[in-house]
Scaffold this motif. Sequence first.
Motif, PDB file in Angstrom:
ATOM      1  N   PRO A  80       0.788  -1.231   0.000  1.00  0.00           N
ATOM      2  CA  PRO A  80       0.000   0.000   0.000  1.00  0.00           C
ATOM      3  C   PRO A  80       0.825   1.288   0.000  1.00  0.00           C
ATOM      4  O   PRO A  80       1.889   1.376   0.627  1.00  0.00           O
ATOM      5  N   GLU A 138       6.116  -7.352   2.423  1.00  0.00           N
ATOM      6  CA  GLU A 138       5.108  -7.064   3.461  1.00  0.00           C
ATOM      7  C   GLU A 138       5.015  -8.247   4.434  1.00  0.00           C
ATOM      8  O   GLU A 138       4.764  -9.389   4.025  1.00  0.00           O
ATOM      9  N   GLY A 301     -10.144  -3.714   6.993  1.00  0.00           N
ATOM     10  CA  GLY A 301      -9.291  -3.945   5.821  1.00  0.00           C
ATOM     11  C   GLY A 301      -7.818  -3.950   6.137  1.00  0.00           C
ATOM     12  O   GLY A 301      -7.003  -3.523   5.322  1.00  0.00           O
ATOM     13  N   CYS A 302      -7.453  -4.484   7.296  1.00  0.00           N
ATOM     14  CA  CYS A 302      -6.038  -4.680   7.622  1.00  0.00           C
ATOM     15  C   CYS A 302      -5.869  -6.140   8.022  1.00  0.00           C
ATOM     16  O   CYS A 302      -6.328  -6.520   9.093  1.00  0.00           O
ATOM     17  N   CYS A 359      -3.976   2.332   3.479  1.00  0.00           N
ATOM     18  CA  CYS A 359      -4.639   1.791   4.674  1.00  0.00           C
ATOM     19  C   CYS A 359      -4.548   2.790   5.803  1.00  0.00           C
ATOM     20  O   CYS A 359      -3.890   3.832   5.684  1.00  0.00           O
ATOM     21  N   VAL A 361      -2.941   2.690   8.388  1.00  0.00           N
ATOM     22  CA  VAL A 361      -1.622   2.765   9.021  1.00  0.00           C
ATOM     23  C   VAL A 361      -0.635   3.547   8.155  1.00  0.00           C
ATOM     24  O   VAL A 361       0.098   4.402   8.652  1.00  0.00           O
TER      25      VAL A 361
HETATM   26 FE1  F3S Z   1      -1.887  -3.989   5.069  1.00  0.00          FE
HETATM   27 FE2  F3S Z   1      -1.746  -1.613   6.125  1.00  0.00          FE
HETATM   28 FE3  F3S Z   1      -2.499  -3.653   7.587  1.00  0.00          FE
HETATM   29  S1  F3S Z   1      -0.291  -2.511   4.732  1.00  0.00           S
HETATM   30  S2  F3S Z   1      -1.445  -5.414   6.707  1.00  0.00           S
HETATM   31  S3  F3S Z   1      -3.592  -2.812   5.810  1.00  0.00           S
HETATM   32  S4  F3S Z   1      -1.103  -2.063   8.203  1.00  0.00           S
END
Ligand code: F3S
Length: 409
Positions: A80, A138, A301-302, A359, A361
Amino acid sequence: MNLNIEERAMLDGKRGKANRKAMEILVALGTIYGAERMVPVTSVQIAGVSYENLGEAGLEFLTEMAENGGKVRLLTTLNPAGMDIENWQSLGISAEFAENQKRVLDAFAKMEVVTTCTCTPYLSGNLPHFGEHIAWAESSAVCFANAVIGARTNREGGPSALAAALTGCTPEYGMHLDQERQPQVRVHIKARLETENGAPGTHLFGALGRFIGEKLSASGLKPVPLIQGIERATLEELKSFCASLATYGGTALFHMPGITPEASTVTYPSEFLEVTQSDLQAAIQSLNDDDPEEVDFVSLGCPHLSLSEIARIAKRLEGKRVVKEFWITTSRPNKQIADRIGYTQMIETSGAKFAVDTCCVVAPIKGRFHKLATDSAKACYYAYAKNKFKTVFKSFDQILDEALGRGGI
Ligand code: F3S
Protein backbone atom coordinates in the motif's frame (compact mmCIF):
# COMPACT_ATOMS: atom_id res chain seq x y z
CA MET A 1 28.93 -16.51 -3.06
CA ASN A 2 28.92 -18.66 -6.18
CA LEU A 3 27.37 -16.62 -8.99
CA ASN A 4 26.38 -17.96 -12.40
CA ILE A 5 27.48 -16.26 -15.64
CA GLU A 6 24.47 -13.96 -15.86
CA GLU A 7 24.63 -12.98 -12.16
CA ARG A 8 28.36 -12.27 -12.54
CA ALA A 9 27.67 -10.14 -15.64
CA MET A 10 25.15 -8.09 -13.66
CA LEU A 11 27.61 -7.61 -10.80
CA ASP A 12 30.30 -6.54 -13.27
CA GLY A 13 28.02 -3.84 -14.68
CA LYS A 14 27.48 -5.52 -18.05
CA ARG A 15 23.68 -5.23 -17.68
CA GLY A 16 23.62 -1.56 -16.75
CA LYS A 17 24.09 0.50 -13.62
CA ALA A 18 20.76 -0.34 -11.95
CA ASN A 19 21.35 -4.07 -12.27
CA ARG A 20 24.86 -3.69 -10.92
CA LYS A 21 23.53 -1.86 -7.86
CA ALA A 22 20.78 -4.48 -7.43
CA MET A 23 23.27 -7.36 -7.59
CA GLU A 24 25.57 -5.59 -5.11
CA ILE A 25 22.65 -5.37 -2.66
CA LEU A 26 21.84 -9.08 -3.06
CA VAL A 27 25.45 -10.24 -2.78
CA ALA A 28 25.93 -8.14 0.38
CA LEU A 29 22.77 -9.65 1.87
CA GLY A 30 23.73 -13.19 0.85
CA THR A 31 27.20 -12.75 2.33
CA ILE A 32 25.81 -11.54 5.67
CA TYR A 33 23.45 -14.52 5.91
CA GLY A 34 25.88 -17.13 4.58
CA ALA A 35 24.04 -17.91 1.33
CA GLU A 36 26.06 -20.08 -1.07
CA ARG A 37 24.24 -19.02 -4.21
CA MET A 38 21.28 -17.16 -5.71
CA VAL A 39 17.95 -18.80 -6.40
CA PRO A 40 15.60 -17.65 -9.22
CA VAL A 41 12.35 -16.01 -8.07
CA THR A 42 8.93 -16.04 -9.77
CA SER A 43 7.15 -13.22 -7.94
CA VAL A 44 8.11 -10.01 -6.13
CA GLN A 45 6.20 -7.71 -3.80
CA ILE A 46 7.89 -4.46 -2.77
CA ALA A 47 7.22 -2.57 0.49
CA GLY A 48 8.25 0.97 1.40
CA VAL A 49 5.85 2.62 -1.04
CA SER A 50 4.25 5.32 1.09
CA TYR A 51 6.05 8.62 0.62
CA GLU A 52 5.61 9.12 4.37
CA ASN A 53 7.95 6.19 5.07
CA LEU A 54 10.25 6.67 2.09
CA GLY A 55 10.88 10.40 2.28
CA GLU A 56 13.10 12.20 -0.23
CA ALA A 57 16.05 9.85 0.33
CA GLY A 58 13.99 6.78 -0.58
CA LEU A 59 12.45 8.52 -3.57
CA GLU A 60 15.91 9.54 -4.77
CA PHE A 61 17.09 5.90 -4.64
CA LEU A 62 14.08 4.76 -6.71
CA THR A 63 14.45 7.57 -9.23
CA GLU A 64 18.12 6.77 -9.66
CA MET A 65 17.40 3.06 -10.24
CA ALA A 66 14.72 3.98 -12.80
CA GLU A 67 16.94 6.50 -14.59
CA ASN A 68 19.81 4.02 -14.67
CA GLY A 69 17.75 1.65 -16.77
CA GLY A 70 16.25 -0.59 -14.08
CA LYS A 71 13.47 -2.82 -15.48
CA VAL A 72 11.82 -5.63 -13.56
CA ARG A 73 12.23 -9.12 -15.01
CA LEU A 74 9.11 -10.71 -13.48
CA LEU A 75 5.69 -9.98 -12.00
CA THR A 76 6.21 -7.34 -9.32
CA THR A 77 3.54 -5.52 -7.32
CA LEU A 78 3.63 -2.97 -4.51
CA ASN A 79 2.58 -2.70 -0.88
CA PRO A 80 0.00 0.00 0.00
CA ALA A 81 0.88 3.61 -0.78
CA GLY A 82 0.18 6.59 1.46
CA MET A 83 -3.08 7.45 -0.29
CA ASP A 84 -5.87 6.34 -2.56
CA ILE A 85 -4.33 7.06 -5.94
CA GLU A 86 -7.64 8.16 -7.51
CA ASN A 87 -9.55 9.44 -4.54
CA TRP A 88 -6.98 11.00 -2.22
CA GLN A 89 -8.82 14.29 -1.80
CA SER A 90 -11.88 12.78 -0.12
CA LEU A 91 -9.57 11.13 2.44
CA GLY A 92 -8.14 14.52 3.38
CA ILE A 93 -4.66 13.98 1.90
CA SER A 94 -2.76 17.18 1.07
CA ALA A 95 -1.92 18.10 -2.52
CA GLU A 96 1.77 18.26 -1.61
CA PHE A 97 1.78 14.71 -0.24
CA ALA A 98 -0.19 13.49 -3.29
CA GLU A 99 2.37 15.03 -5.61
CA ASN A 100 5.25 13.29 -3.84
CA GLN A 101 3.38 9.97 -3.68
CA LYS A 102 2.78 10.15 -7.44
CA ARG A 103 6.51 10.69 -8.01
CA VAL A 104 7.16 7.45 -6.10
CA LEU A 105 4.65 5.53 -8.19
CA ASP A 106 6.00 7.03 -11.42
CA ALA A 107 9.50 5.78 -10.54
CA PHE A 108 8.13 2.26 -9.97
CA ALA A 109 6.07 2.43 -13.19
CA LYS A 110 9.18 3.45 -15.14
CA MET A 111 10.79 0.22 -13.94
CA GLU A 112 7.68 -1.65 -15.22
CA VAL A 113 6.44 -2.58 -11.76
CA VAL A 114 2.68 -3.27 -11.71
CA THR A 115 1.55 -0.39 -9.51
CA THR A 116 -1.20 -2.34 -7.76
CA CYS A 117 -0.65 -1.29 -4.16
CA THR A 118 -1.81 -4.00 -1.76
CA CYS A 119 -0.67 -6.06 1.19
CA THR A 120 -2.76 -9.00 -0.08
CA PRO A 121 -1.16 -9.46 -3.52
CA TYR A 122 -2.33 -13.08 -3.46
CA LEU A 123 -5.92 -11.79 -3.77
CA SER A 124 -5.13 -9.52 -6.71
CA GLY A 125 -3.26 -11.46 -9.35
CA ASN A 126 0.16 -11.91 -7.73
CA LEU A 127 -0.33 -15.49 -6.54
CA PRO A 128 2.70 -17.78 -6.47
CA HIS A 129 2.46 -21.55 -6.47
CA PHE A 130 3.47 -24.07 -3.77
CA GLY A 131 7.25 -24.46 -3.53
CA GLU A 132 8.10 -21.42 -5.68
CA HIS A 133 10.87 -19.10 -4.52
CA ILE A 134 9.65 -15.52 -4.31
CA ALA A 135 10.80 -12.21 -2.80
CA TRP A 136 8.06 -10.46 -0.86
CA ALA A 137 8.41 -7.65 1.63
CA GLU A 138 5.11 -7.06 3.46
CA SER A 139 5.32 -9.07 6.70
CA SER A 140 1.70 -10.32 6.72
CA ALA A 141 1.94 -11.39 3.08
CA VAL A 142 5.31 -13.07 3.70
CA CYS A 143 3.76 -15.15 6.47
CA PHE A 144 0.73 -15.98 4.28
CA ALA A 145 2.95 -16.93 1.33
CA ASN A 146 5.20 -19.21 3.38
CA ALA A 147 2.58 -20.80 5.62
CA VAL A 148 -0.68 -20.88 3.68
CA ILE A 149 0.54 -21.06 0.07
CA GLY A 150 3.78 -22.94 0.73
CA ALA A 151 5.86 -20.58 -1.41
CA ARG A 152 9.28 -19.59 -0.04
CA THR A 153 10.30 -16.07 0.89
CA ASN A 154 12.30 -14.22 3.49
CA ARG A 155 10.92 -10.93 4.65
CA GLU A 156 12.60 -8.62 2.19
CA GLY A 157 13.31 -4.94 2.73
CA GLY A 158 12.23 -2.45 0.06
CA PRO A 159 15.67 -2.29 -1.65
CA SER A 160 16.28 -6.06 -1.59
CA ALA A 161 12.81 -6.78 -3.02
CA LEU A 162 13.42 -4.27 -5.81
CA ALA A 163 16.86 -5.82 -6.40
CA ALA A 164 15.23 -9.27 -6.73
CA ALA A 165 12.75 -7.86 -9.24
CA LEU A 166 15.50 -6.29 -11.37
CA THR A 167 17.78 -9.33 -11.34
CA GLY A 168 15.23 -12.16 -11.10
CA CYS A 169 16.97 -13.80 -8.14
CA THR A 170 17.51 -13.68 -4.37
CA PRO A 171 20.15 -15.16 -2.06
CA GLU A 172 19.34 -18.69 -0.95
CA TYR A 173 19.13 -18.57 2.85
CA GLY A 174 16.46 -18.60 5.58
CA MET A 175 12.96 -19.53 4.38
CA HIS A 176 14.34 -20.74 1.02
CA LEU A 177 16.00 -23.71 2.74
CA ASP A 178 14.19 -26.91 3.80
CA GLN A 179 15.91 -27.10 7.19
CA GLU A 180 14.87 -23.54 8.13
CA ARG A 181 11.22 -24.42 7.54
CA GLN A 182 11.09 -27.06 10.28
CA PRO A 183 9.06 -26.13 13.39
CA GLN A 184 10.86 -25.72 16.71
CA VAL A 185 7.87 -25.33 19.03
CA ARG A 186 4.45 -26.98 19.26
CA VAL A 187 1.53 -24.72 20.23
CA HIS A 188 -1.73 -26.32 21.31
CA ILE A 189 -4.86 -24.17 21.00
CA LYS A 190 -7.50 -24.88 23.63
CA ALA A 191 -9.33 -21.59 23.12
CA ARG A 192 -12.53 -21.33 21.03
CA LEU A 193 -12.08 -19.44 17.77
CA GLU A 194 -15.68 -19.43 16.51
CA THR A 195 -17.81 -16.29 16.64
CA GLU A 196 -21.30 -16.56 18.07
CA ASN A 197 -23.03 -16.03 14.71
CA GLY A 198 -20.67 -18.40 12.89
CA ALA A 199 -19.13 -15.53 10.84
CA PRO A 200 -15.33 -15.58 10.30
CA GLY A 201 -13.56 -14.65 13.52
CA THR A 202 -10.90 -12.38 12.07
CA HIS A 203 -10.49 -10.60 15.40
CA LEU A 204 -10.17 -13.90 17.31
CA PHE A 205 -7.41 -15.10 14.97
CA GLY A 206 -5.78 -11.67 15.28
CA ALA A 207 -5.83 -11.90 19.09
CA LEU A 208 -4.46 -15.45 18.88
CA GLY A 209 -1.63 -14.19 16.64
CA ARG A 210 -0.84 -11.54 19.18
CA PHE A 211 -0.67 -14.01 22.07
CA ILE A 212 1.46 -16.57 20.23
CA GLY A 213 3.63 -13.91 18.57
CA GLU A 214 4.48 -12.27 21.89
CA LYS A 215 5.27 -15.62 23.50
CA LEU A 216 7.57 -16.64 20.63
CA SER A 217 9.21 -13.26 20.50
CA ALA A 218 9.88 -13.37 24.27
CA SER A 219 11.94 -16.53 23.71
CA GLY A 220 14.32 -14.37 21.66
CA LEU A 221 14.63 -17.03 18.94
CA LYS A 222 11.63 -16.38 16.67
CA PRO A 223 10.98 -20.13 16.29
CA VAL A 224 8.70 -21.56 13.59
CA PRO A 225 5.56 -22.78 15.43
CA LEU A 226 3.51 -25.87 14.67
CA ILE A 227 -0.01 -24.95 15.76
CA GLN A 228 -2.39 -27.76 16.75
CA GLY A 229 -6.03 -27.75 17.78
CA ILE A 230 -7.51 -25.61 14.97
CA GLU A 231 -9.82 -27.66 12.78
CA ARG A 232 -10.73 -25.06 10.19
CA ALA A 233 -9.88 -21.49 9.27
CA THR A 234 -11.16 -19.26 6.48
CA LEU A 235 -8.88 -17.34 4.15
CA GLU A 236 -9.84 -14.14 5.98
CA GLU A 237 -9.05 -15.63 9.38
CA LEU A 238 -5.67 -16.83 8.11
CA LYS A 239 -4.76 -13.45 6.64
CA SER A 240 -5.65 -11.82 9.96
CA PHE A 241 -3.64 -14.43 11.89
CA CYS A 242 -0.60 -13.99 9.60
CA ALA A 243 -0.68 -10.20 10.01
CA SER A 244 -0.83 -10.44 13.77
CA LEU A 245 1.72 -13.24 14.19
CA ALA A 246 4.18 -11.35 11.99
CA THR A 247 3.59 -8.06 13.82
CA TYR A 248 3.88 -9.34 17.38
CA GLY A 249 6.30 -12.20 16.82
CA GLY A 250 8.24 -11.35 13.65
CA THR A 251 7.10 -14.80 12.47
CA ALA A 252 7.49 -15.60 8.76
CA LEU A 253 6.17 -19.19 8.80
CA PHE A 254 3.93 -21.49 10.83
CA HIS A 255 2.41 -24.89 10.23
CA MET A 256 -1.18 -25.91 11.03
CA PRO A 257 -2.03 -29.59 10.53
CA GLY A 258 -5.00 -30.04 8.19
CA ILE A 259 -4.79 -26.41 7.04
CA THR A 260 -1.31 -25.51 5.78
CA PRO A 261 0.41 -27.57 3.08
CA GLU A 262 3.74 -28.46 4.70
CA ALA A 263 2.33 -29.47 8.12
CA SER A 264 2.15 -33.16 7.18
CA THR A 265 5.80 -33.29 6.09
CA VAL A 266 7.53 -31.68 9.09
CA THR A 267 8.93 -33.28 12.25
CA TYR A 268 6.88 -32.48 15.35
CA PRO A 269 8.97 -30.72 18.02
CA SER A 270 8.74 -31.64 21.69
CA GLU A 271 8.76 -28.11 23.08
CA PHE A 272 5.23 -27.21 23.99
CA LEU A 273 3.07 -24.13 24.59
CA GLU A 274 -0.66 -24.02 25.37
CA VAL A 275 -3.19 -21.28 24.60
CA THR A 276 -6.26 -21.30 26.86
CA GLN A 277 -9.55 -19.43 26.64
CA SER A 278 -8.37 -16.98 29.28
CA ASP A 279 -5.12 -16.34 27.34
CA LEU A 280 -7.23 -15.43 24.31
CA GLN A 281 -9.53 -13.21 26.39
CA ALA A 282 -6.53 -11.44 27.90
CA ALA A 283 -5.13 -10.79 24.41
CA ILE A 284 -8.48 -9.32 23.29
CA GLN A 285 -8.63 -7.19 26.41
CA SER A 286 -5.11 -5.87 25.87
CA LEU A 287 -6.07 -4.53 22.44
CA ASN A 288 -8.89 -2.41 23.90
CA ASP A 289 -8.00 0.89 25.54
CA ASP A 290 -10.25 1.33 28.51
CA ASP A 291 -10.46 5.13 28.56
CA PRO A 292 -13.91 6.65 27.98
CA GLU A 293 -12.97 8.54 24.80
CA GLU A 294 -15.39 8.21 21.86
CA VAL A 295 -14.38 6.31 18.74
CA ASP A 296 -13.90 8.86 15.93
CA PHE A 297 -12.38 6.59 13.28
CA VAL A 298 -13.47 3.16 12.08
CA SER A 299 -11.61 0.98 9.61
CA LEU A 300 -11.89 -2.52 8.18
CA GLY A 301 -9.29 -3.95 5.82
CA CYS A 302 -6.04 -4.68 7.62
CA PRO A 303 -4.82 -6.68 5.76
CA HIS A 304 -6.68 -5.49 2.66
CA LEU A 305 -10.21 -6.87 2.35
CA SER A 306 -11.18 -9.84 0.23
CA LEU A 307 -14.19 -9.59 -2.07
CA SER A 308 -16.34 -11.62 0.29
CA GLU A 309 -15.53 -9.21 3.13
CA ILE A 310 -16.52 -6.27 0.89
CA ALA A 311 -19.78 -8.09 0.11
CA ARG A 312 -20.44 -8.53 3.84
CA ILE A 313 -19.93 -4.82 4.45
CA ALA A 314 -22.13 -3.83 1.49
CA LYS A 315 -25.00 -6.01 2.66
CA ARG A 316 -24.80 -4.66 6.23
CA LEU A 317 -24.62 -1.01 5.16
CA GLU A 318 -27.25 -1.10 2.42
CA GLY A 319 -29.95 1.45 3.12
CA LYS A 320 -28.24 2.73 6.31
CA ARG A 321 -26.06 5.73 7.23
CA VAL A 322 -22.73 5.52 9.03
CA VAL A 323 -22.12 8.10 11.76
CA LYS A 324 -18.33 7.85 11.99
CA GLU A 325 -15.46 8.37 9.55
CA PHE A 326 -15.26 4.82 8.15
CA TRP A 327 -12.46 3.66 5.82
CA ILE A 328 -12.75 0.43 3.88
CA THR A 329 -9.32 -0.55 2.64
CA THR A 330 -8.66 -2.90 -0.23
CA SER A 331 -6.78 -3.27 -3.50
CA ARG A 332 -7.69 -1.47 -6.73
CA PRO A 333 -8.60 -4.73 -8.58
CA ASN A 334 -11.02 -5.75 -5.77
CA LYS A 335 -12.55 -2.27 -5.71
CA GLN A 336 -13.08 -2.42 -9.48
CA ILE A 337 -14.95 -5.70 -9.13
CA ALA A 338 -16.97 -4.17 -6.27
CA ASP A 339 -17.84 -1.26 -8.61
CA ARG A 340 -19.20 -3.62 -11.24
CA ILE A 341 -21.22 -5.76 -8.83
CA GLY A 342 -22.78 -2.70 -7.16
CA TYR A 343 -21.14 -3.10 -3.74
CA THR A 344 -19.34 0.24 -4.07
CA GLN A 345 -22.59 2.11 -4.50
CA MET A 346 -24.20 0.33 -1.54
CA ILE A 347 -21.20 1.20 0.63
CA GLU A 348 -20.65 4.77 -0.51
CA THR A 349 -24.35 5.67 -0.27
CA SER A 350 -24.08 4.90 3.45
CA GLY A 351 -21.37 7.55 3.84
CA ALA A 352 -18.52 5.03 4.29
CA LYS A 353 -15.39 5.66 2.21
CA PHE A 354 -13.25 3.32 0.20
CA ALA A 355 -9.56 3.95 0.88
CA VAL A 356 -8.07 1.97 -1.98
CA ASP A 357 -4.30 1.41 -2.53
CA THR A 358 -3.65 2.51 1.07
CA CYS A 359 -4.64 1.79 4.67
CA CYS A 360 -5.25 3.40 8.06
CA VAL A 361 -1.62 2.77 9.02
CA VAL A 362 0.43 3.94 6.03
CA ALA A 363 -1.69 7.03 5.22
CA PRO A 364 -0.39 10.29 6.75
CA ILE A 365 -3.20 10.80 9.31
CA LYS A 366 -1.36 11.35 12.58
CA GLY A 367 -3.25 13.87 14.72
CA ARG A 368 -6.49 13.65 12.71
CA PHE A 369 -8.20 11.05 14.91
CA HIS A 370 -8.03 9.91 18.54
CA LYS A 371 -9.58 6.47 18.74
CA LEU A 372 -9.72 3.75 16.08
CA ALA A 373 -12.21 0.86 16.04
CA THR A 374 -10.95 -2.16 14.08
CA ASP A 375 -11.08 -5.98 13.92
CA SER A 376 -7.33 -6.08 13.21
CA ALA A 377 -4.76 -6.77 15.92
CA LYS A 378 -2.05 -5.52 13.57
CA ALA A 379 -3.86 -2.23 12.99
CA CYS A 380 -4.16 -1.79 16.78
CA TYR A 381 -0.40 -2.13 17.14
CA TYR A 382 0.48 0.42 14.47
CA ALA A 383 -2.41 2.77 15.23
CA TYR A 384 -0.74 3.37 18.56
CA ALA A 385 2.92 2.93 17.59
CA LYS A 386 2.74 5.21 14.56
CA ASN A 387 -0.19 7.55 15.16
CA LYS A 388 -0.76 7.38 18.94
CA PHE A 389 -4.43 6.48 18.40
CA LYS A 390 -6.29 4.67 21.15
CA THR A 391 -7.99 1.46 19.95
CA VAL A 392 -11.23 -0.49 20.24
CA PHE A 393 -10.84 -4.08 19.07
CA LYS A 394 -13.98 -6.06 18.20
CA SER A 395 -15.43 -8.55 15.74
CA PHE A 396 -16.01 -7.59 12.09
CA ASP A 397 -19.78 -7.25 12.67
CA GLN A 398 -19.33 -5.23 15.85
CA ILE A 399 -17.04 -2.84 13.97
CA LEU A 400 -19.82 -2.32 11.46
CA ASP A 401 -22.16 -1.59 14.40
CA GLU A 402 -19.61 0.93 15.63
CA ALA A 403 -19.63 2.72 12.26
CA LEU A 404 -23.43 2.75 12.34
CA GLY A 405 -23.45 4.23 15.84
CA ARG A 406 -24.51 1.15 17.73
CA GLY A 407 -21.19 0.47 19.43
CA GLY A 408 -22.29 1.27 22.94
CA ILE A 409 -18.84 2.65 23.79
FE1 F3S B 1 -1.89 -3.99 5.07
FE2 F3S B 1 -1.75 -1.61 6.13
FE3 F3S B 1 -2.50 -3.65 7.59
S1 F3S B 1 -0.29 -2.51 4.73
S2 F3S B 1 -1.45 -5.41 6.71
S3 F3S B 1 -3.59 -2.81 5.81
S4 F3S B 1 -1.10 -2.06 8.20
